[in-house]
Design an enzyme around this catalytic site. Structure first.
Site, mmCIF file in Angstrom:
data_model
loop_
_atom_site.group_PDB
_atom_site.id
_atom_site.type_symbol
_atom_site.label_atom_id
_atom_site.label_comp_id
_atom_site.label_asym_id
_atom_site.label_seq_id
_atom_site.Cartn_x
_atom_site.Cartn_y
_atom_site.Cartn_z
ATOM 1 N N LYS A 204 0.824 -1.207 0.000
ATOM 2 C CA LYS A 204 0.000 0.000 0.000
ATOM 3 C C LYS A 204 0.857 1.256 0.000
ATOM 4 O O LYS A 204 2.016 1.240 0.387
ATOM 5 C CB LYS A 204 -1.018 -0.040 1.146
ATOM 6 C CG LYS A 204 -2.163 -1.007 0.786
ATOM 7 C CD LYS A 204 -3.312 -1.023 1.746
ATOM 8 C CE LYS A 204 -4.360 -2.010 1.184
ATOM 9 N NZ LYS A 204 -5.368 -2.383 2.156
ATOM 10 N N ARG A 240 -3.064 -10.284 4.612
ATOM 11 C CA ARG A 240 -3.409 -10.397 3.188
ATOM 12 C C ARG A 240 -2.256 -9.791 2.388
ATOM 13 O O ARG A 240 -2.037 -8.589 2.474
ATOM 14 C CB ARG A 240 -4.719 -9.631 2.953
ATOM 15 C CG ARG A 240 -5.220 -9.633 1.534
ATOM 16 C CD ARG A 240 -6.466 -8.750 1.419
ATOM 17 N NE ARG A 240 -6.975 -8.728 0.055
ATOM 18 C CZ ARG A 240 -6.481 -7.935 -0.892
ATOM 19 N NH1 ARG A 240 -5.489 -7.107 -0.637
ATOM 20 N NH2 ARG A 240 -6.994 -7.983 -2.115
HETATM 21 N N1 PMM Z 1 -7.227 -4.209 0.600
HETATM 22 C C1 PMM Z 1 -7.499 -4.229 -0.721
HETATM 23 C C2 PMM Z 1 -8.466 -5.125 -1.223
HETATM 24 N N2 PMM Z 1 -9.117 -5.968 -0.418
HETATM 25 N N3 PMM Z 1 -9.511 -6.825 1.725
HETATM 26 C C3 PMM Z 1 -9.276 -6.823 3.038
HETATM 27 N N4 PMM Z 1 -9.941 -7.660 3.852
HETATM 28 N N5 PMM Z 1 -8.357 -5.977 3.594
HETATM 29 C C4 PMM Z 1 -7.643 -5.090 2.850
HETATM 30 O O1 PMM Z 1 -6.843 -4.314 3.405
HETATM 31 C C5 PMM Z 1 -7.892 -5.066 1.437
HETATM 32 C C6 PMM Z 1 -8.845 -5.967 0.913
HETATM 33 C C7 PMM Z 1 -6.813 -3.281 -1.645
HETATM 34 O O2 PMM Z 1 -5.575 -3.759 -2.039
HETATM 35 P P1 PMM Z 1 -5.258 -4.461 -3.489
HETATM 36 O O3 PMM Z 1 -5.805 -3.539 -4.542
HETATM 37 O O4 PMM Z 1 -3.808 -4.609 -3.490
HETATM 38 O O5 PMM Z 1 -5.940 -5.794 -3.514
#
Ligand code: PMM
Length: 263
Positions: A204, A240
């Site tokens: 991030k 994650r």
């Molecule tokens: N962040 C993203 C997408 N999905 N789900 C959960 N549970 N927690 C998060 O922090 C989260 C998520 C955004 O990140 P990406 O675009 O790299 O997937």
């Protein structure tokens, strides 16, 4: 939890995993590297992202979920759409990961109840287009926790068993860098309800701020792995991440460290 974004516009893996076979192979690689669960997403939630229709989201995600479930891999669906969550459940997903905690789609709670799947409830204040403007707090960690715990109480009232919930403070969702660090520093307090806690710090923007300007996004994997280790130390249930190898190694260090304790 290994991230598998099957979106052409994802900021962190540049849309490399759009084709089903390529996506499945990447997920298998993540499992090989030590992922216990694969989070499949067909819609980008990065700041400023434009929402896609449920049909498009399902066309991207469902064949991948089916392919992984057939191979015995545990899958969560990263979606705010009730219809997509239902289709994912039918394709073999075992968890619904909803960054809006059921606030984006009024049909989501019904699907959670009907499918009986584990539900990941993230702290959320609004859609990607507007969330940066909603990053206002007097004490971010306290307010995020209060709002998230409040959402858990609402879900319980609506009939979702709390025992099926996993909570996530939602790093970067209506939170700037300072807010994210404050939430991380207060992570143990998010365990007060006794529910498993998940965090998603991987690659991030707030980690990019620690690196030289213009550094590639993959340079954020080292700080991500450090956060994974620190989160594990304070009893977080899951992390994650995009790069599973570095986080797996960080978690192995924590395990070895903890095994060395003699108290
Ligand atoms: N962040 C993203 C997408 N999905 N789900 C959960 N549970 N927690 C998060 O922090 C989260 C998520 C955004 O990140 P990406 O675009 O790299 O997937």
């Amino acid at each position: 939890m290994g991230v598998l974004n099957v979106t052409p516009d994802s900021f962190s893996d540049g849309g490399r995993f759009v084709e089903t076979d390529v996506a499945i192979q990447h997920a298998l690689d993540l499992v090989e590297q030590g992922a216990d669960l694969i989070d499949v997403g067909g819609e980008s939630t990065r700041p400023g992202a434009v929402r896609v229709g449920a049909d498009e989201e399902q066309a991207r995600a469902i064949p991948v979920i089916r392919g992984l479930a057939e191979r015995g891999i545990e899958v969560s669906i990263d979606t705010m759409n009730a219809e997509t969550a239902l289709a994912a459940a039918e394709a073999g997903a075992s968890m619904i990961n909803d960054v809006s905690g059921g606030l984006a789609d009024p049909g989501m709670v019904g699907v959670v109840i009907r499918t009986g799947l584990t539900y990941i409830v993230q702290h959320w204040r609004g859609q990607s287009e507007t969330m940066d403007a909603q990053a206002t707090y007097t004490h971010a960690a306290r307010e995020v926790r209060r709002e998230l715990f409040g959402r858990v109480a609402e879900l319980a009232e609506l009939g979702v068993e709390p025992g099926r919930l996993i909570i996530d403070p939602g790093l970067g969702f209506a939170k700037n860098a300072e807010h994210n660090w404050q939430v991380l520093a207060h992570l143990p307090e998010f365990r007060e309800l006794g529910l498993p806690v998940l965090i998603g710090a991987s690659r991030k923007r707030f980690l990019g701020a620690l690196l030289p300007e213009g550094a590639p996004v993959t340079d954020r994997d080292a700080p991500t792995a450090v956060i994974s280790a620190l989160a594990a130390q304070v009893g977080v249930w899951g992390v994650r991440v995009h790069d599973v190898s570095s986080t797996r190694l960080a978690l192995d260090v924590v395990e070895a460290w903890q095994a060395g304790r003699d108290d």
